[in-house]
Design a protein around this motif. Structure first.
Motif, PDB file in Angstrom:
ATOM      1  N   ARG A 111       0.772  -1.308   0.222  1.00  0.00           N
ATOM      2  CA  ARG A 111       0.053  -0.176   0.049  1.00  0.00           C
ATOM      3  C   ARG A 111       0.729   1.204  -0.004  1.00  0.00           C
ATOM      4  NH1 ARG A 111      -1.513   4.005   2.867  1.00  0.00           N
ATOM      5  NH2 ARG A 111      -0.713   3.531   4.785  1.00  0.00           N
ATOM      6  N   THR A 121      -3.753  -1.857 -16.498  1.00  0.00           N
ATOM      7  CA  THR A 121      -4.402  -3.246 -16.129  1.00  0.00           C
ATOM      8  C   THR A 121      -5.583  -2.673 -15.272  1.00  0.00           C
ATOM      9  OG1 THR A 121      -3.014  -3.213 -13.809  1.00  0.00           O
ATOM     10  CG2 THR A 121      -2.388  -4.529 -15.705  1.00  0.00           C
ATOM     11  N   PRO A 122      -6.514  -2.053 -15.862  1.00  0.00           N
ATOM     12  CA  PRO A 122      -7.842  -1.803 -15.131  1.00  0.00           C
ATOM     13  C   PRO A 122      -8.513  -2.884 -14.589  1.00  0.00           C
ATOM     14  CG  PRO A 122      -8.128  -1.053 -17.475  1.00  0.00           C
ATOM     15  CD  PRO A 122      -6.829  -1.374 -17.253  1.00  0.00           C
ATOM     16  N   PHE A 123      -9.148  -2.788 -13.734  1.00  0.00           N
ATOM     17  CA  PHE A 123     -10.184  -3.982 -13.368  1.00  0.00           C
ATOM     18  C   PHE A 123     -11.206  -4.019 -14.021  1.00  0.00           C
ATOM     19  CE2 PHE A 123      -7.898  -3.311  -8.994  1.00  0.00           C
ATOM     20  CZ  PHE A 123      -6.718  -4.073  -9.388  1.00  0.00           C
ATOM     21  N   SER A 124     -11.744  -5.246 -14.203  1.00  0.00           N
ATOM     22  CA  SER A 124     -13.386  -5.161 -14.970  1.00  0.00           C
ATOM     23  C   SER A 124     -14.184  -4.739 -14.042  1.00  0.00           C
ATOM     24  CB  SER A 124     -13.628  -6.584 -15.562  1.00  0.00           C
ATOM     25  OG  SER A 124     -13.631  -7.478 -14.781  1.00  0.00           O
ATOM     26  N   LYS A 125     -14.250  -3.375 -13.604  1.00  0.00           N
ATOM     27  CA  LYS A 125     -15.073  -2.753 -12.756  1.00  0.00           C
ATOM     28  C   LYS A 125     -15.372  -1.463 -13.437  1.00  0.00           C
ATOM     29  CE  LYS A 125     -12.878  -4.740  -8.363  1.00  0.00           C
ATOM     30  NZ  LYS A 125     -14.036  -5.367  -7.789  1.00  0.00           N
ATOM     31  N   PHE A 133     -11.562   0.227  -5.127  1.00  0.00           N
ATOM     32  CA  PHE A 133     -11.120  -0.831  -4.630  1.00  0.00           C
ATOM     33  C   PHE A 133      -9.956  -0.853  -3.628  1.00  0.00           C
ATOM     34  CE2 PHE A 133      -8.261  -4.785  -5.287  1.00  0.00           C
ATOM     35  CZ  PHE A 133      -9.240  -5.765  -4.997  1.00  0.00           C
ATOM     36  N   GLY A 134      -8.844  -0.286  -4.027  1.00  0.00           N
ATOM     37  CA  GLY A 134      -7.693  -0.182  -3.147  1.00  0.00           C
ATOM     38  C   GLY A 134      -8.183   0.406  -1.893  1.00  0.00           C
ATOM     39  N   ILE A 137     -10.250  -2.271   0.479  1.00  0.00           N
ATOM     40  CA  ILE A 137      -9.320  -3.509   1.061  1.00  0.00           C
ATOM     41  C   ILE A 137      -8.188  -2.843   2.006  1.00  0.00           C
ATOM     42  CG2 ILE A 137      -9.564  -4.895  -1.247  1.00  0.00           C
ATOM     43  CD1 ILE A 137      -6.758  -4.304  -1.814  1.00  0.00           C
ATOM     44  N   ASN A 138      -8.024  -1.647   2.020  1.00  0.00           N
ATOM     45  CA  ASN A 138      -7.212  -1.109   2.844  1.00  0.00           C
ATOM     46  C   ASN A 138      -7.856  -0.238   4.100  1.00  0.00           C
ATOM     47  OD1 ASN A 138      -4.196  -1.818   1.949  1.00  0.00           O
ATOM     48  ND2 ASN A 138      -4.961  -0.797   0.336  1.00  0.00           N
ATOM     49  N   ARG A 184      -5.447   4.863  -9.463  1.00  0.00           N
ATOM     50  CA  ARG A 184      -5.746   3.786  -8.532  1.00  0.00           C
ATOM     51  C   ARG A 184      -4.472   3.652  -7.256  1.00  0.00           C
ATOM     52  NH1 ARG A 184      -6.606  -1.517 -11.853  1.00  0.00           N
ATOM     53  NH2 ARG A 184      -4.157  -1.726 -11.479  1.00  0.00           N
ATOM     54  N   ALA A 185      -3.436   3.971  -8.041  1.00  0.00           N
ATOM     55  CA  ALA A 185      -2.293   3.558  -7.072  1.00  0.00           C
ATOM     56  C   ALA A 185      -2.124   4.923  -5.996  1.00  0.00           C
ATOM     57  CB  ALA A 185      -0.873   3.768  -7.887  1.00  0.00           C
ATOM     58  N   VAL A 188      -4.704   4.891  -2.635  1.00  0.00           N
ATOM     59  CA  VAL A 188      -4.307   4.273  -1.199  1.00  0.00           C
ATOM     60  C   VAL A 188      -3.205   4.975  -0.472  1.00  0.00           C
ATOM     61  CG1 VAL A 188      -5.030   2.073  -2.098  1.00  0.00           C
ATOM     62  CG2 VAL A 188      -2.596   2.655  -2.476  1.00  0.00           C
TER      63      VAL A 188
END
Lengths: 284, 313
Positions: A111, A121-125, A133-134, A137-138, A184-185, A188
């Motif tokens: 993190r 690498t986008p998520f399929s969301k 997402f990140g 989960i954190n 996305r990075a 977090v």
């Protein structure tokens, strides 16, 4: 006579302290005698390197020189590869990441040391969920909408996507996808962002946007970028590390750090002949 | 140095003398041979569907559709025949539902275990082993259900009869686990590693990566495997014929004998049904119902996969 390549003296290898450059005390990441093995195969050998806070450090060098491999040591992503092993120590804010005690806190390490990959690498969301997402989960407790907006703004993507946050992240163009991955990075709230050739799959205009973005991001983050593009290294980075590769007598290829200095020194008056040849485009 | 456009060909070009005419003929013939074989499979399908339609239309000439849909019993060979298809449909749905509730969770968890947790060595022998399970003839599963599972279950459920939907459904479920596991595993395994790394790089644990990133990405493939498994459960014949019984009765009681659509087709085609009779045509009406059910499922699966498939470079 065959020698163990690990104990073999190396040509071109520089032992610290580097001639002409001594690291300041603001180093956030310190690699000390880092070697990376894949099984018994030595990929990178004996790297000493200090990454300074709030600077952009570029790793350059020919293919196979281990620059991406080394980058992946900084967030222990090499742990995912079966048989990969790291020797030496990498200190993050003074603590060795490869210490046993971090084995259980590896998620926290990742993190705080984020990463952006070569291919987006986008998520399929949805775009929104890609960012959230990140944070989720954190265990992020704050206002998610605000975090998503702030992250997208920092990644210079907000204006393009603010009306379609519900759409899939995969519906964006390649350059937008990569900025989504940067957002996305950022979301977090890491201290360091590692970038593994983030522009190599992008067109020149998207590349320029991301380079502009890097200049803004370094106010808040420490950035380490691997690049094949020497113009890019000279445009964006403060510090440059040049890696080279040499064949081992086992038939493998082993990367090592040749020279590490301020970017203008590396590009204008490097100490090593191989650096000079590489940055002037004579090989690699 | 001058170049002459009409210069004679270089001497070595004499060595190349292709028979272009012959190759063209061969290409043409090959093309039609392939087309003929493709046509055979398509024509067979069309033939089956047409037969089904014609016989079904004749059936509904004698039995009105509303009776087919509303009769409470299925007794086509009685003196006062009744044609309530829902008697058979309820049995099919019952056995399929039991089978699916066994096969989908176990199959999916097995797929996740195989693709994400199993070391490559284990995966390399476990997956083929699982696929061998799919190759066991269903008649074996049928007798397994009748002679082992039912007596075993009777220890716990005294009300369980010798033929019943429960053990047929359970064993049917076991028989389609490999299908679900193998196809879901393919879908999960196909998700690029870069996506997993993207999640790990954000600080996700393995479970968070699988649940949050990998499974949603593989959703279309997983659902496709589910739908295929459901179609298989609905169309499966031997297990339900042997273990679930031949007793058409309405209701969803899993402890008593029931007759599924496929079991009726087996029973009716065993010989004592005169061709051309009404009882004979019920075969096609039931077959048509079965065909429509699986067709709807397949269309849904096709639509779902198209809608939710994500393409990765």
């Amino acid at each position: 006579m065959k020698q163990d390549p690990i104990n073999q003296p190396l040509s071109g290898q520089i032992k610290p302290p580097y001639s002409g450059y001594t690291s300041s005390k603001e180093a956030i990441l310190q690699a000390e005698k880092v070697s990376v093995f894949y099984g018994s195969y030595l990929a990178v050998r004996d790297v000493f390197l200090d990454i300074e806070t709030n600077k952009i450090t570029a790793f350059i060098g020919p293919s196979g020189c281990g620059k991406s491999t080394l980058l992946r040591c900084f967030n222990r992503l090499n742990d995912l590869i079966l048989g990969a092993r790291v020797e030496g120590s990498i200190k993050f804010q003074g603590e060795n990441l490869y210490d046993k005690k971090f084995d259980r806190k590896i998620e926290e390490v990742r993190r705080r040391i984020g990463m952006v990959f070569q291919k987006p690498t986008p998520f399929s969301k949805s775009i929104y969920e890609n960012i959230a997402f990140g944070a989720k989960i954190n265990g992020y407790q704050g206002d998610m909408d605000e975090l998503v907006e702030r992250s997208l703004r920092q990644a210079a993507l907000w204006d393009e996507v603010k009306d379609k946050l519900k759409q899939s992240g995969l519906s964006l163009s390649g350059g937008q996808q990569q900025r989504l991955c940067i957002a996305r990075a950022i979301a977090v709230q890491p201290d360091v962002i590692l970038m593994d050739e983030p522009c190599s799959a992008l067109d020149p205009i998207s590349t320029l946007r991301i380079e502009d973005l890097l200049h803004e991001l370094k106010e808040q983050y420490t950035i380490v970028i691997v690049t094949h593009n020497m113009q890019q290294a000279s445009r964006v980075s403060d510090m440059t590390a040049f890696f080279n590769v040499e064949p081992t007598d086992k038939g493998g290829r082993m990367g090592y750090l040749v020279e590490y200095d301020r970017t203008e020194v590396i590009f204008q008056s490097p100490k090593e002949e191989s650096t000079r040849e590489y940055v002037s485009g004579r090989f690699g | 140095m001058s170049t002459n456009p009409s210069s004679p060909p270089s001497p070595s070009s004499d060595l190349f003398r292709p028979n272009r005419q012959l190759s063209k003929w061969v290409e043409l013939v090959v093309k039609y041979i392939f087309a003929a074989f493709a046509l055979i499979s398509v024509a067979t399908t069309i033939g089956i569907v047409l037969t089904l339609i014609f016989e079904t239309v004749e059936f509904f000439g004698d039995v009105p559709l509303w009776r087919f849909l509303t009769d409470r019993e299925w007794t086509p060979r009685f003196v006062n025949p009744q044609y309530g298809i829902f008697v058979l449909i309820s049995a099919t749905l019952l056995t399929s539902a039991i089978a699916i509730s066994v096969a989908l969770p176990i199959g999916l968890l097995a797929a996740i275990c195989l693709s994400e947790y199993a070391p490559p060595k284990v995966r390399s022998w476990l997956k083929p082993a699982l696929e061998i399970l799919a190759g066991v003839p269903t008649v074996v599963f049928g007798y397994f259900a009748l002679l082992l599972v039912t007596p075993f279950l009777q220890n716990f459920i005294p009300a369980l009869q010798g033929f019943n939907a429960l053990s047929a459904g359970l064993v049917l479920g076991v028989s389609i686990i490999p299908l679900v596991a193998s196809l879901s595993e393919d879908a999960i395994y196909a998700i690029p590693g870069s996506l997993r790394q993207g999640a790990y790089a954000l600080g996700a644990t393995k479970r968070e990566t699988i649940v949050g990133v990998v499974l949603p990405s593989a959703l279309s493939g997983i659902v496709a495997s589910f739908v295929l498994a459901i179609s298989r459960a609905i169309g499966e014949t031997m297990i339900v014929t042997i273990a679930a019984g031949q007793n058409p009765q309405m209701g969803l009681n899993p402890f008593v004998p029931v007759m599924t659509m496929t079991a009726y087709i087996v029973q009716a085609s065993l010989g004592d049904t005169p061709a051309g009779s009404l009882a004979y045509r019920t075969l096609f009406a039931v077959g048509m119902t079965l065909f429509l059910l699986t067709l709807v499922l397949n269309i849904f699966s096709f639509w779902f996969v198209r809608k939710f498939r994500e393409t990765y470079e």
